[in-house]
Enzyme design. Structure first.
Site, short mmCIF file in Angstrom:
data_model
loop_
_atom_site.label_atom_id
_atom_site.label_comp_id
_atom_site.label_asym_id
_atom_site.label_seq_id
_atom_site.Cartn_x
_atom_site.Cartn_y
_atom_site.Cartn_z
N ASP A 188 0.03 -1.69 10.38
CA ASP A 188 -0.06 -0.86 9.33
C ASP A 188 -1.52 -0.08 9.13
OD1 ASP A 188 -1.74 -3.21 8.99
OD2 ASP A 188 -0.14 -4.15 7.82
N ASN A 232 0.34 -14.40 -0.65
CA ASN A 232 1.55 -14.12 -1.49
C ASN A 232 2.78 -14.02 -0.46
OD1 ASN A 232 1.31 -11.70 -0.36
ND2 ASN A 232 1.42 -10.71 -2.31
N HIS A 279 2.97 -12.01 2.10
CA HIS A 279 3.48 -10.89 2.87
C HIS A 279 3.04 -10.89 4.39
CE1 HIS A 279 -0.85 -9.51 1.80
NE2 HIS A 279 -0.78 -9.43 3.13
N GLU A 293 5.23 -6.58 0.81
CA GLU A 293 4.73 -7.59 -0.17
C GLU A 293 6.25 -8.26 -0.88
OE1 GLU A 293 2.17 -7.95 -1.04
OE2 GLU A 293 0.70 -6.32 -1.16
#
Length: 240
Positions: A67, A135, A137, A142
């Site tokens: 990313d 979380n 990801h 996400e």
């Protein structure tokens, strides 16, 4: 899925680096999927040490990063291009034209996503390195009701922005968007190495590795892959 736990982060980093070195020594033209953030820094340091010791050459490999932030120039100290040069690329013999990241400055982000997907399809990843967000990801995929298979632009969740704020002067400077490899692209890697470090990752690692497979925890989809190597330090692995 193979899970290995280590008494120290240094042991974990050494093992992970040796795994990558072995892959390159076995296949000098290997394609590696790389990650950023605090998790892989020690691994990259060990890889650089091995390179400086004359044990490996990176001259023929190809790398694809997961990313990049939207709107940051590669020269920006908080960009992932800068991160990779600082921690790995700038210290090894990997040619610049064999190291790929999504272009967060592209005028047409949709076209950039398609370009990146085409490159990934043409050169499948042998080993994909992953960290995990608090979380769940992976990359910047996400939690959501649905997940993208291919490279796409993502609006970063509040908890991700807060986690990344420590790298910026203020919360306001943290980019709100990123381009990320999709979960489908990640799952196409021949081998996936998932790394977890620290007590703050213990709960999400348990959820990802032993909980239900759900888009509410994107990392849980790794349970569907045939060849996943999970490396955990003592704190991150306390519940698995």
């Amino acid at each position: 899925m193979i899970i290995r736990k280590f008494d120290s982060r240094e042991e974990l980093d050494s093992y992970a680096a040796q795994y990558f070195i072995y892959i390159i020594q076995t296949k000098p033209t290997a394609t590696l999927g790389l990650a950023t953030g605090s998790t892989p820094i020690g691994i990259y340091e060990k890889m650089v040490e091995r390179y400086r010791g004359g044990e490996v050459s990176f001259a023929q490999i190809t790398t694809f990063n997961l990313d990049e932030y939207v709107g940051l120039q590669p020269q920006n100290e908080q960009s992932y291009a800068y991160f990779m040069n600082r921690h790995l690329f700038g210290h090894i013999d990997l040619p610049d034209n064999r190291a790929f990241l999504p272009n967060g400055m592209a005028a047409d982000l949709a076209a950039e996503c398609s370009r990146y997907d085409a490159m990934l399809a043409a050169q499948p990843i042998d080993v994909q390195l992953l960290g995990i967000g608090h979380n769940g990801h992976i990359g910047f995929n996400e939690p959501d009701r649905t997940l993208h298979g291919g490279t796409h632009v993502v609006e970063l969740k509040r908890e991700t922005l807060e986690a990344n704020a420590r790298f910026f002067a203020s919360m306001d400077e943290v980019p709100k968007q990123a381009i990320t490899m999709g979960v489908g692209s990640i799952l196409k890697a021949r081998t996936i190495m998932l790394v977890g470090k620290g007590a703050d990752k213990a709960d999400i690692m348990k959820q990802a590795l032993t909980g239900p497979i759900t888009t509410d925890c994107p990392a849980s989809l790794l349970q569907t892959h045939a060849n996943v190597l999970v490396l955990l330090d003592r704190e991150a692995g306390r519940y698995v």
